[in-house]
Design an enzyme around this catalytic site. Structure first.
Site, PDB file in Angstrom:
ATOM      1  N   ASP A 196       0.848  -1.199   0.000  1.00  0.00           N
ATOM      2  CA  ASP A 196       0.000   0.000   0.000  1.00  0.00           C
ATOM      3  C   ASP A 196       0.881   1.247   0.000  1.00  0.00           C
ATOM      4  OD1 ASP A 196      -2.105  -1.637   0.098  1.00  0.00           O
ATOM      5  OD2 ASP A 196      -2.745  -1.136   2.148  1.00  0.00           O
ATOM      6  N   GLU A 236     -23.313 -20.125 -14.123  1.00  0.00           N
ATOM      7  CA  GLU A 236     -22.652 -19.027 -13.399  1.00  0.00           C
ATOM      8  C   GLU A 236     -23.375 -18.741 -12.090  1.00  0.00           C
ATOM      9  OE1 GLU A 236     -23.129 -15.795 -16.108  1.00  0.00           O
ATOM     10  OE2 GLU A 236     -21.920 -16.745 -17.664  1.00  0.00           O
ATOM     11  N   LYS A 253     -25.342 -16.496  -9.602  1.00  0.00           N
ATOM     12  CA  LYS A 253     -26.145 -15.289  -9.802  1.00  0.00           C
ATOM     13  C   LYS A 253     -25.800 -14.333  -8.654  1.00  0.00           C
ATOM     14  CE  LYS A 253     -30.808 -13.766 -10.841  1.00  0.00           C
ATOM     15  NZ  LYS A 253     -31.057 -12.843  -9.730  1.00  0.00           N
TER      16      LYS A 253
HETATM   17  P1  AMP Z   1     -33.823 -10.993 -11.587  1.00  0.00           P
HETATM   18  O1  AMP Z   1     -33.348  -9.675 -11.024  1.00  0.00           O
HETATM   19  O2  AMP Z   1     -34.193 -11.982 -10.540  1.00  0.00           O
HETATM   20  O3  AMP Z   1     -34.800 -10.836 -12.706  1.00  0.00           O
HETATM   21  O4  AMP Z   1     -32.531 -11.633 -12.263  1.00  0.00           O
HETATM   22  C1  AMP Z   1     -31.905 -11.036 -13.331  1.00  0.00           C
HETATM   23  C2  AMP Z   1     -30.699 -10.294 -12.859  1.00  0.00           C
HETATM   24  O5  AMP Z   1     -29.701 -11.170 -12.384  1.00  0.00           O
HETATM   25  C3  AMP Z   1     -30.012  -9.573 -13.959  1.00  0.00           C
HETATM   26  O6  AMP Z   1     -30.601  -8.315 -14.184  1.00  0.00           O
HETATM   27  C4  AMP Z   1     -28.613  -9.421 -13.450  1.00  0.00           C
HETATM   28  O7  AMP Z   1     -28.537  -8.178 -12.766  1.00  0.00           O
HETATM   29  C5  AMP Z   1     -28.465 -10.486 -12.382  1.00  0.00           C
HETATM   30  N1  AMP Z   1     -27.338 -11.401 -12.531  1.00  0.00           N
HETATM   31  C6  AMP Z   1     -26.469 -11.688 -11.562  1.00  0.00           C
HETATM   32  N2  AMP Z   1     -25.548 -12.555 -11.966  1.00  0.00           N
HETATM   33  C7  AMP Z   1     -25.826 -12.855 -13.239  1.00  0.00           C
HETATM   34  C8  AMP Z   1     -25.241 -13.715 -14.200  1.00  0.00           C
HETATM   35  N3  AMP Z   1     -24.190 -14.448 -13.904  1.00  0.00           N
HETATM   36  N4  AMP Z   1     -25.809 -13.766 -15.417  1.00  0.00           N
HETATM   37  C9  AMP Z   1     -26.895 -13.029 -15.711  1.00  0.00           C
HETATM   38  N5  AMP Z   1     -27.494 -12.202 -14.838  1.00  0.00           N
HETATM   39  C10 AMP Z   1     -26.975 -12.117 -13.616  1.00  0.00           C
END
Ligand code: AMP
Length: 661
Positions: A32, A110, A112
């Site tokens: 740092d 992946e 989420k």
């Molecule tokens: P939902 O908000 O439940 O409709 O889920 C969709 C959201 O999941 C998307 O708008 C992304 O912001 C989020 N997301 C997080 N990780 C991923 C991923 N690996 N691939 C696609 N969407 C993702």
């Protein structure tokens, strides 16, 4: 000059590389100390040569000027949402749909990430714009805040001319815990979960605040690129890794069985990730096949999101404690045996209110199932009745306030149980702020911050103490001075003469707001007279119903209220009202005004009717007694005619009141 540019470029290159190693690879190479020293060197050079400062410089990550609103950004490629699946059947159905149209099926899986979706735009490798998802079509320009996110590269090497990637912004669990600790220390409201914290931070108008929050970003898609074309998503993501983005883990599987196994494993392991994971995303890997499957207006047909149920664990209720909030509401909380849940150690769970406890029959000593679903404090889901100890008893909230001992009362229209003490220390801050507010005693200069200083200094324990303050002591408080202290005391002194209606409102009697306070002051004329009124008498007053009448009588009967009134009387406050009693001429009649009147404004006519005990309504119904029609009266007049409601001219209204000469 040339030399300075070369020096600056070299420093930028080195700092950006260190940054990448630290924030993207999690493998710091520089200390740092070295980082800060080089950064300082760069800052100095840039200060000498401001024309050489570029947006991709590491010095620009600290946050620029605050703005007043975000600009809108229309996404060139929409940021779609994902179809949820909750069980194996739904996942299989998805797989079957995909296999109906796709020839070779391989899936990328992946985590989420539970954060906020953003689109990042690069022009010739330079980060030029970043936007939130918004409704998927139009988002907000949060470029300056995203510049402060260290895992977002500001400059890419070997990047295409245009590139837009999509990723998820989040605050790591570790940062989140620290952030909330700090907020607690500073007395600020806590963030409910990392997602809310990230959302609040990304939408800060002041990038310097966003910078302090230490957001992170992980990329999961190419939205648009004029660079190399790829056959599969996994190849595209590998490519983004070479451009030094932090990219989501993206294993590829041939069969649905393998995908399911990975989903289960992720479910078990998700606590180990630095970010909250609320599901797993399964996507078709082949990009041409994705094209063929296409999207609905909201979701792609080639991907689904598997949602994990919130984690649950059994634990034991060691005790039930009751807290009294600023508004006097008693909130029960279960103290539980410490248990690890969704990445944190849980020691208590919210019980909401008596109804919640009764409904689930939660008792001290019970084994309960707790879960965390998006809130900081976990919930009790159910009681394990088979483990109930013998001799346990149902739990009831105490009948008196644990802080001040005043009786508690349940809201007539809700589940909340409140302390009724007008001088309860738990409610003091809020009571004083209300007492001083505009509709109440209207004490200018006595806002929440000053109230807090007065309370913390122990100078004020009840609203009556405000009238015993002396200028010298007040002047010594934080953020006060002689002048403001003097002003405050003058305003306080003047407020003693306020009409009774303001004092009644200031008491904060439940159901008695400024409107009811006016009605009561007008009707009874003095506080002593009002204090003598019975429930029956109160209900005969217009606008005062049975619940309000009961609330008033109980409030005056409470010893703490009586003590407060006594102290206020000693302080010399006015207990009389000069509000005029309404006349009776129009009692029981309802009027509707329409069109333009000749001799007075509509508002004046309204006042006149009300002063004479009548009511004015905005729409005509069968219950309307009269419609007063002026020039160019419209649909209300027609409606009155069709309902047979008598119509008066302005003159006839005045006649009714014997106001004509
Ligand atoms: P939902 O908000 O439940 O409709 O889920 C969709 C959201 O999941 C998307 O708008 C992304 O912001 C989020 N997301 C997080 N990780 C991923 C991923 N690996 N691939 C696609 N969407 C993702």
């Amino acid at each position: 000059m040339k030399e300075a540019k070369a020096q600056i470029d070299a420093l930028k290159e080195e700092l950006n590389r260190w940054n990448y190693q630290y924030y993207v690879l999690d493998a710091p190479v520089a200390t740092d100390y070295d980082y800060d020293r080089k950064l300082r060197e760069l800052e100095q050079l840039e200060a000498e040569h401001p024309e050489l400062v570029t947006p991709d410089s590491p010095t620009q990550r600290v946050g620029g000027e605050a703005i007043s609103a975000f600009a809108e950004v229309t996404h060139e490629v929409p940021l779609l949402s994902l179809q949820d699946v909750f069980d194996g059947g739904e996942l299989t159905a998805f797989d079957q749909r995909v296999r109906e149209s796709a020839e070779t099926v391989r899936y990328v899986a992946e985590p989420k990430v539970d954060g906020l979706s953003v689109a990042l735009e690069y022009l010739d490798g330079v980060f030029v714009r970043g936007a939130t998802r918004g409704d998927g079509q139009v988002g907000e320009d949060v470029t300056e805040n995203l510049r402060t996110v260290r895992s977002i590269p500001m400059k890419l090497t070997g990047a295409p001319h245009r590139l837009i990637v999509r990723g998820e912004c989040y605050i790591s669990r570790e940062r989140f815990a620290k952030l909330n600790d700090q907020r607690e220390l500073e007395g600020e409201p806590l963030f409910a979960n990392p997602r809310n914290a990230a959302a609040g931070s990304l939408r800060q108008l002041d990038p310097k605040i966003a910078a302090k929050r230490m957001l992170d970003c992980i990329i999961f898609n190419i939205q648009l690129s004029d660079g190399p074309a790829f056959e599969t998503d996994s190849q595209a993501l590998d490519y983004l890794e070479t451009l030094q983005f932090r990219v989501i883990p993206h294993p590829v599987f041939e069969t649905l069985g393998e995908v399911s196994q990975w989903i289960s494993a992720l479910g078990e392991e998700r606590e180990r990730y630095p970010f909250d994971i609320d599901g797993a995303v399964v996507k078709l890997d082949s990009l041409p096949e994705r094209e063929l499957l296409g999207s609905t207006a909201k979701f792609p047909r080639w991907a689904v999101a598997w949602k994990y149920p919130p984690e649950q664990k059994p634990t034991k209720v060691l005790d039930i404690v009751v807290q009294v909030g600023r508004t006097g509401v008693l909130t029960p909380k279960a103290v539980v045996e410490p248990v690890r849940l969704a990445g944190t150690t849980v020691t208590n769970a919210t019980l909401h209110n008596q109804d919640f406890i009764t409904d689930k029959d939660i008792r001290i000593g019970d084994t309960v199932i707790v879960q965390k679903a998006g809130e900081i404090i976990p919930q009790v889901v159910s009681v394990e009745l088979s483990k109930r100890q013998e001799g346990s008893k149902p739990y009831f909230l105490p009948a008196v306030c644990p802080v001040c001992g005043a009786p508690v009362e349940r809201d007539p229209d809700g589940a909340a149980v409140r302390c009724t003490g007008a001088e309860c220390p738990a409610q003091l801050m809020r009571n004083l702020t209300h007492f001083a507010s505009r509709d109440a005693m209207d004490i200018e200069g006595l806002g929440p911050a000053v109230v807090e200083s007065l309370v913390n200094a122990g100078l004020v324990k009840t609203p009556a103490d405000l009238y015993r303050l002396d200028a010298k002591t007040v002047a010594e408080l934080d953020r006060m001075g002689e002048k403001s202290a003097e002003n405050l005391l003058n305003v306080l002194e003047k407020s003693k003469q306020n009409d009774l209606s303001k004092l009644l409102c200031a008491f904060g009697i439940r159901q008695v707001g400024s409107k009811a306070a006016k009605v009561l002051a007008r009707q009874f004329g003095s506080l002593d007279r009002l204090m003598e009124a019975t429930e029956e008498e109160l209900t005969t007053v217009d606008d005062i119903g049975a619940i309000t009448a009961q609330s008033i009588v109980r409030w005056f009967a409470n010893p703490q209220s009586q003590h407060l009134i006594k102290s206020l009387r000693e302080a010399g406050l006015n207990f009389q009202s000069t509000e005029e009693k309404p006349g009776e001429k129009l009692k029981g009649l309802t009027f509707v005004l329409t069109g333009t009147l000749a001799q007075m404004k509509r508002s004046e006519a309204k006042k006149l009717i009300e002063q004479n005990g009548g009511k004015v309504s905005g729409s005509v119904s069968k219950k309307t007694s009269y419609v007063v029609a002026g020039e160019a009266a419209g649909s209300k007049l027609t409606k009155a005619q069709s309902l047979g409601v008598p119509i008066l001219t302005e003159g006839e209204l005045l006649n009714l009141l014997n106001l004509t000469d």
